[in-house]
Motif scaffolding. Structure first.
Motif, PDB file in Angstrom:
ATOM      1  N   SER A 245       0.843  -1.199   0.000  1.00  0.00           N
ATOM      2  CA  SER A 245       0.000   0.000   0.000  1.00  0.00           C
ATOM      3  C   SER A 245       0.876   1.245   0.000  1.00  0.00           C
ATOM      4  O   SER A 245       2.049   1.197   0.375  1.00  0.00           O
ATOM      5  CB  SER A 245      -0.936   0.025   1.212  1.00  0.00           C
ATOM      6  N   THR A 246       0.304   2.327  -0.469  1.00  0.00           N
ATOM      7  CA  THR A 246       0.973   3.627  -0.420  1.00  0.00           C
ATOM      8  C   THR A 246       0.007   4.626   0.207  1.00  0.00           C
ATOM      9  O   THR A 246      -1.214   4.481   0.066  1.00  0.00           O
ATOM     10  CB  THR A 246       1.386   4.125  -1.820  1.00  0.00           C
ATOM     11  N   PRO A 247       0.511   5.636   0.889  1.00  0.00           N
ATOM     12  CA  PRO A 247      -0.383   6.591   1.533  1.00  0.00           C
ATOM     13  C   PRO A 247      -1.082   7.486   0.507  1.00  0.00           C
ATOM     14  O   PRO A 247      -0.487   7.893  -0.482  1.00  0.00           O
ATOM     15  CB  PRO A 247       0.548   7.412   2.415  1.00  0.00           C
ATOM     16  N   THR A 248      -2.348   7.762   0.743  1.00  0.00           N
ATOM     17  CA  THR A 248      -3.083   8.717  -0.075  1.00  0.00           C
ATOM     18  C   THR A 248      -2.858  10.098   0.518  1.00  0.00           C
ATOM     19  O   THR A 248      -3.028  10.290   1.718  1.00  0.00           O
ATOM     20  CB  THR A 248      -4.588   8.398  -0.086  1.00  0.00           C
ATOM     21  N   VAL A 249      -2.459  11.041  -0.339  1.00  0.00           N
ATOM     22  CA  VAL A 249      -2.241  12.415   0.115  1.00  0.00           C
ATOM     23  C   VAL A 249      -3.089  13.359  -0.731  1.00  0.00           C
ATOM     24  O   VAL A 249      -3.374  13.079  -1.899  1.00  0.00           O
ATOM     25  CB  VAL A 249      -0.759  12.833   0.050  1.00  0.00           C
ATOM     26  N   LYS A 250      -3.508  14.451  -0.118  1.00  0.00           N
ATOM     27  CA  LYS A 250      -4.253  15.469  -0.855  1.00  0.00           C
ATOM     28  C   LYS A 250      -3.257  16.236  -1.726  1.00  0.00           C
ATOM     29  O   LYS A 250      -2.174  16.607  -1.275  1.00  0.00           O
ATOM     30  CB  LYS A 250      -4.967  16.414   0.110  1.00  0.00           C
ATOM     31  N   ALA A 251      -3.619  16.453  -2.989  1.00  0.00           N
ATOM     32  CA  ALA A 251      -2.745  17.167  -3.926  1.00  0.00           C
ATOM     33  C   ALA A 251      -2.592  18.619  -3.477  1.00  0.00           C
ATOM     34  O   ALA A 251      -3.530  19.210  -2.928  1.00  0.00           O
ATOM     35  CB  ALA A 251      -3.316  17.090  -5.331  1.00  0.00           C
ATOM     36  N   PRO A 252      -1.430  19.218  -3.720  1.00  0.00           N
ATOM     37  CA  PRO A 252      -1.192  20.597  -3.276  1.00  0.00           C
ATOM     38  C   PRO A 252      -2.072  21.614  -4.004  1.00  0.00           C
ATOM     39  O   PRO A 252      -2.207  21.558  -5.229  1.00  0.00           O
ATOM     40  CB  PRO A 252       0.287  20.822  -3.583  1.00  0.00           C
ATOM     41  N   VAL A 253      -2.653  22.533  -3.240  1.00  0.00           N
ATOM     42  CA  VAL A 253      -3.556  23.541  -3.806  1.00  0.00           C
ATOM     43  C   VAL A 253      -2.833  24.479  -4.765  1.00  0.00           C
ATOM     44  O   VAL A 253      -3.468  25.115  -5.600  1.00  0.00           O
ATOM     45  CB  VAL A 253      -4.278  24.347  -2.707  1.00  0.00           C
ATOM     46  N   GLU A 254      -1.523  24.558  -4.688  1.00  0.00           N
ATOM     47  CA  GLU A 254      -0.756  25.405  -5.607  1.00  0.00           C
ATOM     48  C   GLU A 254      -0.750  24.846  -7.023  1.00  0.00           C
ATOM     49  O   GLU A 254      -0.431  25.549  -7.966  1.00  0.00           O
ATOM     50  CB  GLU A 254       0.705  25.557  -5.136  1.00  0.00           C
ATOM     51  N   ARG A 255      -1.082  23.563  -7.174  1.00  0.00           N
ATOM     52  CA  ARG A 255      -0.998  22.904  -8.480  1.00  0.00           C
ATOM     53  C   ARG A 255      -2.318  22.329  -8.973  1.00  0.00           C
ATOM     54  O   ARG A 255      -2.401  21.860 -10.106  1.00  0.00           O
ATOM     55  CB  ARG A 255       0.034  21.783  -8.425  1.00  0.00           C
ATOM     56  N   PHE A 256      -3.343  22.345  -8.118  1.00  0.00           N
ATOM     57  CA  PHE A 256      -4.624  21.718  -8.449  1.00  0.00           C
ATOM     58  C   PHE A 256      -5.780  22.589  -7.981  1.00  0.00           C
ATOM     59  O   PHE A 256      -5.670  23.277  -6.976  1.00  0.00           O
ATOM     60  CB  PHE A 256      -4.735  20.339  -7.783  1.00  0.00           C
ATOM     61  N   THR A 257      -6.886  22.520  -8.704  1.00  0.00           N
ATOM     62  CA  THR A 257      -8.136  23.161  -8.311  1.00  0.00           C
ATOM     63  C   THR A 257      -9.110  22.061  -7.929  1.00  0.00           C
ATOM     64  O   THR A 257      -9.268  21.093  -8.674  1.00  0.00           O
ATOM     65  CB  THR A 257      -8.715  23.993  -9.481  1.00  0.00           C
ATOM     66  N   GLY A 258      -9.774  22.191  -6.791  1.00  0.00           N
ATOM     67  CA  GLY A 258     -10.715  21.173  -6.333  1.00  0.00           C
ATOM     68  C   GLY A 258     -10.023  20.092  -5.539  1.00  0.00           C
ATOM     69  O   GLY A 258      -8.842  20.191  -5.191  1.00  0.00           O
TER      70      GLY A 258
END
Length: 136
Positions: A6-19
Motif C-alpha cells: 500500500s501507499t499513503p493517499t495524500v491530498k494534492a497541493p492547492v498550488e498545483r490543483f483546483t478542487g
C-alpha cells in the motif's frame, strides 16, 4: 524484488490543483531510473493547473470520465482504458468532468532536476467551462 502492499493517499497541493484531488505515489524518480508515476483521483470539477513536462507525459485512465486540454483550445474527453500522450514541452491540463469522477495513472520520465514538470497558472473557471461544453 520489493513488494509494496500500500501507499499513503495524500491530498494534492492547492498550488498545483483546483478542487479535491488525491494522489497515491507508485514510483519516484531515483537514479539511474527516472520514472515518476502516481495514481491521481479527481472529484467532479477538479483539475490540474496548466503545466508541461520536459520529456512528455503519459496518462492511463483507470476510472470515470475526464478532460485533457491544451493551450490551442484542443480538448479530449477521456475515459477508463484510454491513454493520452502529452508531448515534451506541451502546456496542458487534465481533470474530471463537472459531473463525474476521473482517475488516471500519470507517468513521466524525469530529467536531472527531478520529474521535469513545470507548473504554471491555474486553469480558470471560464477555461474549464469552455472545455466541458466543447465538442470532443
Amino acid at each position: 524484488m520489493e513488494h509494496i502492499t500500500s501507499t499513503p493517499t495524500v491530498k494534492a497541493p492547492v498550488e498545483r490543483f483546483t478542487g479535491d484531488v488525491y494522489l497515491n505515489p507508485i514510483e519516484a524518480p531515483t537514479e539511474p531510473a527516472r520514472l515518476a508515476s502516481a495514481l491521481v483521483r479527481f472529484t467532479p470539477g477538479a483539475r490540474t493547473s496548466w503545466h508541461s513536462h520536459a520529456n512528455g507525459q503519459t496518462l492511463y485512465v483507470t476510472d470515470g470520465v475526464g478532460l485533457v486540454g491544451t493551450r490551442d483550445g484542443n480538448v479530449a474527453r477521456i475515459s477508463a482504458g484510454q491513454i493520452v500522450k502529452c508531448p515534451a514541452g506541451e502546456e496542458h491540463w487534465h481533470g474530471a468532468t463537472d459531473t463525474t469522477l476521473m482517475a488516471h495513472i500519470a507517468m513521466v520520465v524525469g530529467n536531472s532536476d527531478g520529474d521535469g514538470t513545470t507548473w504554471l497558472e491555474p486553469v480558470t473557471d471560464d477555461q474549464y467551462a469552455q472545455a466541458v461544453n466543447s465538442k470532443h
